[in-house]
Write a protein that holds these residues in place. Structure first.
Motif, PDB file in Angstrom:
ATOM      1  N   SER A 163       0.825  -1.208   0.000  1.00  0.00           N
ATOM      2  CA  SER A 163       0.000   0.000   0.000  1.00  0.00           C
ATOM      3  C   SER A 163       0.861   1.260   0.000  1.00  0.00           C
ATOM      4  CB  SER A 163      -0.963  -0.010   1.186  1.00  0.00           C
ATOM      5  OG  SER A 163      -0.252  -0.038   2.411  1.00  0.00           O
ATOM      6  N   GLU A 164       0.218   2.391  -0.157  1.00  0.00           N
ATOM      7  CA  GLU A 164       0.889   3.691  -0.206  1.00  0.00           C
ATOM      8  C   GLU A 164       0.248   4.628   0.820  1.00  0.00           C
ATOM      9  OE1 GLU A 164       3.492   4.346  -1.947  1.00  0.00           O
ATOM     10  OE2 GLU A 164       3.519   2.757  -3.462  1.00  0.00           O
ATOM     11  N   PRO A 165       0.949   5.689   1.230  1.00  0.00           N
ATOM     12  CA  PRO A 165       2.351   5.993   0.939  1.00  0.00           C
ATOM     13  C   PRO A 165       3.297   5.139   1.778  1.00  0.00           C
ATOM     14  CG  PRO A 165       1.466   7.665   2.389  1.00  0.00           C
ATOM     15  CD  PRO A 165       0.315   6.757   2.037  1.00  0.00           C
ATOM     16  N   LEU A 166       4.531   5.050   1.330  1.00  0.00           N
ATOM     17  CA  LEU A 166       5.510   4.185   1.969  1.00  0.00           C
ATOM     18  C   LEU A 166       5.720   4.532   3.442  1.00  0.00           C
ATOM     19  CD1 LEU A 166       7.715   2.046   2.007  1.00  0.00           C
ATOM     20  CD2 LEU A 166       9.274   3.708   0.961  1.00  0.00           C
ATOM     21  N   GLU A 167       5.826   5.809   3.760  1.00  0.00           N
ATOM     22  CA  GLU A 167       6.108   6.193   5.146  1.00  0.00           C
ATOM     23  C   GLU A 167       4.960   5.806   6.073  1.00  0.00           C
ATOM     24  OE1 GLU A 167       8.572   7.159   8.081  1.00  0.00           O
ATOM     25  OE2 GLU A 167       9.087   7.103   5.940  1.00  0.00           O
ATOM     26  N   ALA A 168       3.740   5.836   5.556  1.00  0.00           N
ATOM     27  CA  ALA A 168       2.595   5.408   6.365  1.00  0.00           C
ATOM     28  C   ALA A 168       2.648   3.902   6.621  1.00  0.00           C
ATOM     29  CB  ALA A 168       1.291   5.775   5.664  1.00  0.00           C
ATOM     30  N   VAL A 169       3.078   3.147   5.619  1.00  0.00           N
ATOM     31  CA  VAL A 169       3.226   1.695   5.785  1.00  0.00           C
ATOM     32  C   VAL A 169       4.299   1.405   6.831  1.00  0.00           C
ATOM     33  CG1 VAL A 169       3.785  -0.475   4.631  1.00  0.00           C
ATOM     34  CG2 VAL A 169       2.536   1.303   3.396  1.00  0.00           C
ATOM     35  N   ARG A 170       5.388   2.127   6.745  1.00  0.00           N
ATOM     36  CA  ARG A 170       6.492   1.957   7.701  1.00  0.00           C
ATOM     37  C   ARG A 170       6.010   2.228   9.132  1.00  0.00           C
ATOM     38  NH1 ARG A 170      11.315   5.426   9.146  1.00  0.00           N
ATOM     39  NH2 ARG A 170      13.069   3.997   9.451  1.00  0.00           N
ATOM     40  N   LYS A 171       5.266   3.303   9.311  1.00  0.00           N
ATOM     41  CA  LYS A 171       4.754   3.635  10.644  1.00  0.00           C
ATOM     42  C   LYS A 171       3.769   2.581  11.143  1.00  0.00           C
ATOM     43  CE  LYS A 171       5.383   8.647  10.362  1.00  0.00           C
ATOM     44  NZ  LYS A 171       4.713   9.976  10.291  1.00  0.00           N
ATOM     45  N   GLU A 172       2.964   2.052  10.238  1.00  0.00           N
ATOM     46  CA  GLU A 172       2.011   1.010  10.620  1.00  0.00           C
ATOM     47  C   GLU A 172       2.740  -0.246  11.090  1.00  0.00           C
ATOM     48  OE1 GLU A 172      -1.792  -0.935  11.014  1.00  0.00           O
ATOM     49  OE2 GLU A 172      -1.214   1.174  10.843  1.00  0.00           O
ATOM     50  N   LEU A 197      10.079  -4.493   4.659  1.00  0.00           N
ATOM     51  CA  LEU A 197       9.726  -3.726   3.462  1.00  0.00           C
ATOM     52  C   LEU A 197      10.685  -3.995   2.307  1.00  0.00           C
ATOM     53  CD1 LEU A 197       8.795  -0.352   5.169  1.00  0.00           C
ATOM     54  CD2 LEU A 197       7.266  -1.726   3.745  1.00  0.00           C
ATOM     55  N   LEU A 198      11.983  -4.025   2.591  1.00  0.00           N
ATOM     56  CA  LEU A 198      12.971  -4.222   1.528  1.00  0.00           C
ATOM     57  C   LEU A 198      13.057  -5.675   1.089  1.00  0.00           C
ATOM     58  CD1 LEU A 198      15.256  -3.082  -0.263  1.00  0.00           C
ATOM     59  CD2 LEU A 198      16.839  -3.595   1.607  1.00  0.00           C
ATOM     60  N   PHE A 199      13.217  -6.594   2.042  1.00  0.00           N
ATOM     61  CA  PHE A 199      13.423  -7.999   1.700  1.00  0.00           C
ATOM     62  C   PHE A 199      12.209  -8.605   1.003  1.00  0.00           C
ATOM     63  CE2 PHE A 199      16.862  -9.433   4.983  1.00  0.00           C
ATOM     64  CZ  PHE A 199      17.643  -8.349   4.637  1.00  0.00           C
ATOM     65  N   CYS A 200      11.024  -8.298   1.509  1.00  0.00           N
ATOM     66  CA  CYS A 200       9.814  -8.957   1.010  1.00  0.00           C
ATOM     67  C   CYS A 200       9.166  -8.198  -0.147  1.00  0.00           C
ATOM     68  CB  CYS A 200       8.801  -9.123   2.138  1.00  0.00           C
ATOM     69  SG  CYS A 200       9.406 -10.110   3.519  1.00  0.00           S
ATOM     70  N   ALA A 201       8.965  -6.907   0.040  1.00  0.00           N
ATOM     71  CA  ALA A 201       8.199  -6.127  -0.936  1.00  0.00           C
ATOM     72  C   ALA A 201       9.068  -5.294  -1.866  1.00  0.00           C
ATOM     73  CB  ALA A 201       7.214  -5.215  -0.207  1.00  0.00           C
ATOM     74  N   LYS A 202      10.398  -5.349  -1.665  1.00  0.00           N
ATOM     75  CA  LYS A 202      11.336  -4.594  -2.505  1.00  0.00           C
ATOM     76  C   LYS A 202      11.019  -3.097  -2.503  1.00  0.00           C
ATOM     77  CE  LYS A 202      13.355  -8.449  -3.749  1.00  0.00           C
ATOM     78  NZ  LYS A 202      12.604  -9.370  -2.861  1.00  0.00           N
ATOM     79  N   ARG A 203      10.537  -2.602  -1.357  1.00  0.00           N
ATOM     80  CA  ARG A 203      10.277  -1.174  -1.241  1.00  0.00           C
ATOM     81  C   ARG A 203      11.604  -0.431  -1.054  1.00  0.00           C
ATOM     82  NH1 ARG A 203       4.742  -0.234  -0.271  1.00  0.00           N
ATOM     83  NH2 ARG A 203       5.268   1.863  -1.000  1.00  0.00           N
ATOM     84  N   PRO A 204      11.701   0.819  -1.537  1.00  0.00           N
ATOM     85  CA  PRO A 204      12.974   1.545  -1.513  1.00  0.00           C
ATOM     86  C   PRO A 204      13.319   2.125  -0.139  1.00  0.00           C
ATOM     87  CG  PRO A 204      11.286   2.907  -2.504  1.00  0.00           C
ATOM     88  CD  PRO A 204      10.648   1.561  -2.256  1.00  0.00           C
ATOM     89  N   VAL A 205      13.719   1.252   0.770  1.00  0.00           N
ATOM     90  CA  VAL A 205      14.200   1.669   2.086  1.00  0.00           C
ATOM     91  C   VAL A 205      15.528   0.967   2.341  1.00  0.00           C
ATOM     92  CG1 VAL A 205      11.935   2.150   3.074  1.00  0.00           C
ATOM     93  CG2 VAL A 205      12.875  -0.151   3.235  1.00  0.00           C
TER      94      VAL A 205
END
Length: 233
Positions: A112-121, A137-145
């Motif tokens: 889901s988006e935004p990324l920072e909201a996902v991170r906080k969740e 986030l990085l290992f599983c979803a390849k999100r840019p963190v």
């Protein structure tokens, strides 16, 4: 050399040295990565693996199984990781939270988006801090963190890339200097360097591929047996 340039040069050398590195374990299952990362906190890779393997074999690392498991049994499984009673309580709590909030499936949240909201969740889950959230986030979803662990903070400080071992300062520099496609390989390469060469005690500076870039190596403190550089947290 500017910190961004030095970091890019360091990553290029480590990629050439180590080749393609892959995260440990099953990254297709975010819950398994979440639990394994919780177990990795403040312990060695060897003990993390022992604890996770025992938990998987005896109980199964699934939200439904761990949510109903006896805390003492979880603690017995994960004893090698240390702080086993506290971690056992946390693991059961996070399993219950994942079931209640997401019906046991973290994938919808991770995409889901935004990324920072996902991170906080993710960080609102019991026992989940910045590193654990960013690894999932990085290992599983390849999100840019860019996840930061103790090895990475130590190496960045010794290289002179940052002036203190601060998670967000290290993460911000890495995410600014590197291409998102390099975050995973750089993260894994720095951890390997930290385990094998740039150890907290008695680092092998003479064997390090980054020694000519490194403020700590240039200082000669390693040859004198001085303690490693430390910054504020």
């Amino acid at each position: 050399m500017r910190p961004e340039e030095k970091l890019r040069e360091a990553v290029a050398r480590l990629k050439a040295l180590y080749g393609r590195l892959e995260p440990p374990g099953d990254t297709s299952n975010p819950f398994k990565v979440l639990i394994r990362t919780i177990l990795s906190q403040n312990t060695s890779y060897k003990n993390e693996l022992k604890a996770y393997s025992a938990l998987e074999e005896r109980l199964g690392v699934e939200p439904g199984r761990l949510a109903d498991a006896d805390v003492e049994l979880i603690a017995e499984c994960i004893r090698p990781a240390g702080q086993h009673r506290q971690r056992a309580i946390r693991i059961r709590q996070v399993a219950r939270s994942v079931l209640e909030r997401y019906r046991g499936d973290l994938w919808a949240l991770l995409k889901s988006e935004p990324l920072e909201a996902v991170r906080k969740e993710l960080m609102s889950l019991p026992g989940v801090g910045r590193k654990t959230a960013d690894i999932v986030l990085l290992f599983c979803a390849k999100r840019p963190v860019f996840p930061v662990d103790r090895h990475i903070k130590r190496i960045f400080l010794r290289l002179g890339l940052v002036d203190r071992e601060d998670y967000e300062a290290v993460r911000a520099l890495a995410e600014e200097a590197l291409e998102p496609d390099d975050y995973l390989s750089a993260h894994l390469a720095f951890i390997r360097l930290g385990r094998e060469v740039c150890r907290a005690r008695r680092p092998s500076c003479l064997k390090c591929p980054l020694s000519d870039l490194c403020d700590y190596a240039a200082s000669g403190e390693h040859a004198l047996g001085s303690p490693p550089l430390r910054g504020g947290r």
